[in-house]
Structures are given as C-alpha cells and as structure tokens.
Design a protein around this motif. Structure first.
Motif, mmCIF file in Angstrom:
data_model
loop_
_atom_site.group_PDB
_atom_site.id
_atom_site.type_symbol
_atom_site.label_atom_id
_atom_site.label_comp_id
_atom_site.label_asym_id
_atom_site.label_seq_id
_atom_site.Cartn_x
_atom_site.Cartn_y
_atom_site.Cartn_z
ATOM 1 N N VAL A 18 0.835 -1.199 0.000
ATOM 2 C CA VAL A 18 0.000 0.000 0.000
ATOM 3 C C VAL A 18 0.868 1.247 0.000
ATOM 4 N N VAL A 19 1.958 1.225 0.751
ATOM 5 C CA VAL A 19 2.868 2.376 0.790
ATOM 6 C C VAL A 19 3.450 2.643 -0.591
ATOM 7 N N GLU A 20 3.854 1.587 -1.273
ATOM 8 C CA GLU A 20 4.421 1.776 -2.609
ATOM 9 C C GLU A 20 3.376 2.290 -3.590
ATOM 10 N N LEU A 21 2.139 1.813 -3.446
ATOM 11 C CA LEU A 21 1.063 2.343 -4.292
ATOM 12 C C LEU A 21 0.852 3.835 -4.026
ATOM 13 N N LEU A 22 0.884 4.218 -2.749
ATOM 14 C CA LEU A 22 0.740 5.625 -2.401
ATOM 15 C C LEU A 22 1.874 6.449 -2.999
ATOM 16 N N ASN A 23 3.097 5.979 -2.858
ATOM 17 C CA ASN A 23 4.231 6.711 -3.421
ATOM 18 C C ASN A 23 4.112 6.863 -4.936
ATOM 19 N N HIS A 24 3.628 5.812 -5.574
ATOM 20 C CA HIS A 24 3.443 5.863 -7.027
ATOM 21 C C HIS A 24 2.418 6.931 -7.393
ATOM 22 N N LYS A 25 1.310 6.990 -6.658
ATOM 23 C CA LYS A 25 0.274 7.979 -6.959
ATOM 24 C C LYS A 25 0.740 9.396 -6.637
ATOM 25 N N LEU A 26 1.538 9.559 -5.601
ATOM 26 C CA LEU A 26 2.099 10.874 -5.304
ATOM 27 C C LEU A 26 2.969 11.371 -6.459
ATOM 28 N N SER A 27 3.762 10.465 -7.029
ATOM 29 C CA SER A 27 4.595 10.825 -8.183
ATOM 30 C C SER A 27 3.731 11.117 -9.409
ATOM 31 N N GLU A 28 2.654 10.361 -9.570
ATOM 32 C CA GLU A 28 1.758 10.573 -10.712
ATOM 33 C C GLU A 28 1.141 11.967 -10.671
ATOM 34 N N LEU A 29 0.783 12.431 -9.485
ATOM 35 C CA LEU A 29 0.215 13.771 -9.372
ATOM 36 C C LEU A 29 1.162 14.803 -9.979
ATOM 37 N N ASP A 30 2.418 14.694 -9.630
ATOM 38 C CA ASP A 30 3.396 15.633 -10.163
ATOM 39 C C ASP A 30 3.537 15.474 -11.668
ATOM 40 N N ASP A 31 3.537 14.239 -12.150
ATOM 41 C CA ASP A 31 3.649 13.992 -13.586
ATOM 42 C C ASP A 31 2.485 14.636 -14.346
ATOM 43 N N HIS A 32 1.277 14.469 -13.816
ATOM 44 C CA HIS A 32 0.097 15.009 -14.499
ATOM 45 C C HIS A 32 0.091 16.529 -14.471
ATOM 46 N N ARG A 33 0.530 17.111 -13.369
ATOM 47 C CA ARG A 33 0.589 18.570 -13.286
ATOM 48 C C ARG A 33 1.596 19.125 -14.297
ATOM 49 N N VAL A 34 2.762 18.496 -14.388
ATOM 50 C CA VAL A 34 3.778 18.922 -15.362
ATOM 51 C C VAL A 34 3.268 18.717 -16.786
ATOM 52 N N ARG A 35 2.555 17.624 -16.997
ATOM 53 C CA ARG A 35 2.005 17.355 -18.332
ATOM 54 C C ARG A 35 0.999 18.433 -18.721
ATOM 55 N N PHE A 36 0.163 18.850 -17.776
ATOM 56 C CA PHE A 36 -0.807 19.899 -18.111
ATOM 57 C C PHE A 36 -0.086 21.198 -18.439
ATOM 58 N N ALA A 37 0.999 21.486 -17.738
ATOM 59 C CA ALA A 37 1.777 22.686 -18.059
ATOM 60 C C ALA A 37 2.275 22.629 -19.507
ATOM 61 N N GLY A 38 2.724 21.446 -19.938
ATOM 62 C CA GLY A 38 3.147 21.283 -21.323
ATOM 63 C C GLY A 38 1.997 21.431 -22.296
ATOM 64 N N VAL A 39 0.844 20.878 -21.935
ATOM 65 C CA VAL A 39 -0.364 21.015 -22.751
ATOM 66 C C VAL A 39 -0.730 22.491 -22.918
ATOM 67 N N LEU A 40 -0.677 23.228 -21.823
ATOM 68 C CA LEU A 40 -1.010 24.649 -21.874
ATOM 69 C C LEU A 40 -0.050 25.407 -22.792
ATOM 70 N N SER A 41 1.228 25.080 -22.718
ATOM 71 C CA SER A 41 2.213 25.731 -23.590
ATOM 72 C C SER A 41 1.914 25.451 -25.058
ATOM 73 N N LEU A 42 1.568 24.191 -25.380
ATOM 74 C CA LEU A 42 1.236 23.840 -26.758
ATOM 75 C C LEU A 42 -0.033 24.542 -27.208
ATOM 76 N N PHE A 43 -1.027 24.603 -26.339
ATOM 77 C CA PHE A 43 -2.286 25.280 -26.658
ATOM 78 C C PHE A 43 -2.033 26.755 -26.953
ATOM 79 N N ASP A 44 -1.243 27.392 -26.094
ATOM 80 C CA ASP A 44 -0.950 28.814 -26.283
ATOM 81 C C ASP A 44 -0.139 29.057 -27.553
ATOM 82 N N PHE A 45 0.839 28.188 -27.808
ATOM 83 C CA PHE A 45 1.674 28.349 -28.997
ATOM 84 C C PHE A 45 0.848 28.181 -30.270
ATOM 85 N N SER A 46 0.002 27.174 -30.306
ATOM 86 C CA SER A 46 -0.799 26.938 -31.508
ATOM 87 C C SER A 46 -1.821 28.062 -31.702
ATOM 88 N N THR A 47 -2.403 28.554 -30.606
ATOM 89 C CA THR A 47 -3.342 29.677 -30.712
ATOM 90 C C THR A 47 -2.641 30.912 -31.268
#
Length: 233
Positions: A18-47
C-alpha cells in the motif's frame, strides 16, 4: 515543494504494498501537473500561431486593395494554420484527459493515505483535498469521456444532446432543446454528453488550481513522512 516519499520500512511488511502504491500515486500527481503545463504551452503556442497567420493574411489584403493577390494570400494563410489547428486540438484533448488523470491519481492517493493509520492524517483533511478537486473540476469525468471517445458520442446522438444554453467569452448559444456541441471555443473544451453541457478550460487558472491541490496534499503528507523517517527498520 518536492514530492513526498513515504518510507515503507516504517510500516509492517503487510502494508509495504500500500505504501508503494501511495508513493506511485504521489509521483503521478506531479507527472500530471507537469504534463498539463506542457499542454497549456502547446495550446498557447498553436493559438498564437493561428492568430499570426490570420494577421499576416489581413496585412496582405490591406497591402493589395485590388484583391489580385488575395487568393495566394489565402493559400499561405491556410498552410500556416494547418498544423497549429491540429496541435490545438491535440492540446485540448490531452488537457481534458490530464485533468481527469490527475483526479483519479489524487483520489487513489487519498484512499491509500486513509488506509495507513500510522500516517495520522485526519479524514477531514483528506476530504477537504478531494472536495477541492471535485468542486473545481465537476465535469472532469464527462469531458474526458467526450474527448477521449468521440465515436461513443456520435454513435448515440439521442443520448448525447442537451437542452439549455451555453455562453463563454467567444460564443453564446441561446436555449435550445437539441443542442449538440463538441469542440474548442476560446479556451473551453465543450461537449454535450448524457444530456448535459460540460466543459473544461485550458488556461493558467486551471494549472494554478492543479498546483494548489497537489501541493496542499503534499503539505498534509510531508510532516508524516518527516515523523516516520527515523522509524525505518
């Protein structure tokens, strides 16, 4: 704030999974937040690229009052806009999916945190984090399904029309009984699904909200990590 890592050795062996699953999800949160930042940059650039092509076309028209070169200018404009339009659609789709992925990782992390009693994090604090996401992104699940599975929507048109109105900075639709939307309007990704009009917004405010939710959760977990680290066996 760095991503916390819960020390599994501070827990009985039966809880290491369970601890390892929690650690994995904590890392995923950061990954998804960084991914959205990249998405926003692409959206702004294409616009910006699309707007630049439109501006260049208007300048070309203004420079030739006779209109003799307008057809050629339109070709140049359309060529310049082709890929940015595709990139914008990709960014909009990935943005909607990433918001939902962030939410699923968050809910799983909250569930694992609640099950690890030694973390001593009260459920009311975890509920506050969960509600922060659900209140900010109430349509996340439906928008994600709408952009991720467009054929499901088009194959069941009667179920996926809505009655109502929609308005944002770039579009207004008056009340109608059979409204069907699927597209990008300004910064909003809008779809009609299961007789509802739902949307998500690809902008800095959305990214800021993801950051606030992520870091608020990390601030709950980090003190427990600091307390448990000396207990590693």
């Amino acid at each position: 704030i760095s991503t916390p890592r819960v020390p599994s050795l501070a827990f009985p062996g039966s809880q290491h999974g369970v601890v390892e699953l929690l650690n994995h999800k904590l890392s995923e949160l950061d990954d998804h937040r960084v991914r959205f930042a990249g998405v926003l940059s692409l959206f702004d650039f294409s616009t910006a690229s699309i707007q630049s092509a439109l501006n260049a076309y208007q300048m070309a028209k203004a420079a030739d009052p006779t209109g003799d070169s307008w057809a050629d200018a339109r070709v140049v404009r359309d060529d310049a806009m082709e890929y940015p339009r595709i990139w914008k659609k990709i960014a909009a789709r990935d943005g909607a999916i990433t918001i939902w992925d962030f939410g699923t990782a968050l809910y799983a992390a909250i569930k694992h945190t609640a099950s690890l009693k030694s973390l001593e994090i009260e459920n009311r604090h975890l509920d506050r984090i969960a509600k922060a996401f659900s209140s900010k992104f109430p349509d996340a699940k439906h928008v994600r399904h709408g952009v991720g599975h467009p054929s499901d929507i088009s194959n069941t048109p009667k179920r996926n029309v809505a009655s109502g109105s929609f308005k944002n900075a770039s579009m207004a639709i008056n009340k109608t009984e059979k409204l069907s939307i699927s597209g990008i309007f300004g910064r909003d990704v809008v779809v009609t699904i299961e007789k509802r009009i739902v949307k998500c917004t690809i902008d800095q405010n959305t990214l800021d909200s993801l950051v606030d939710i992520e870091f608020s959760f990390y601030e709950l977990v980090q003190p427990a990590v600091d307390r448990l680290r000396p207990l590693q066996r």
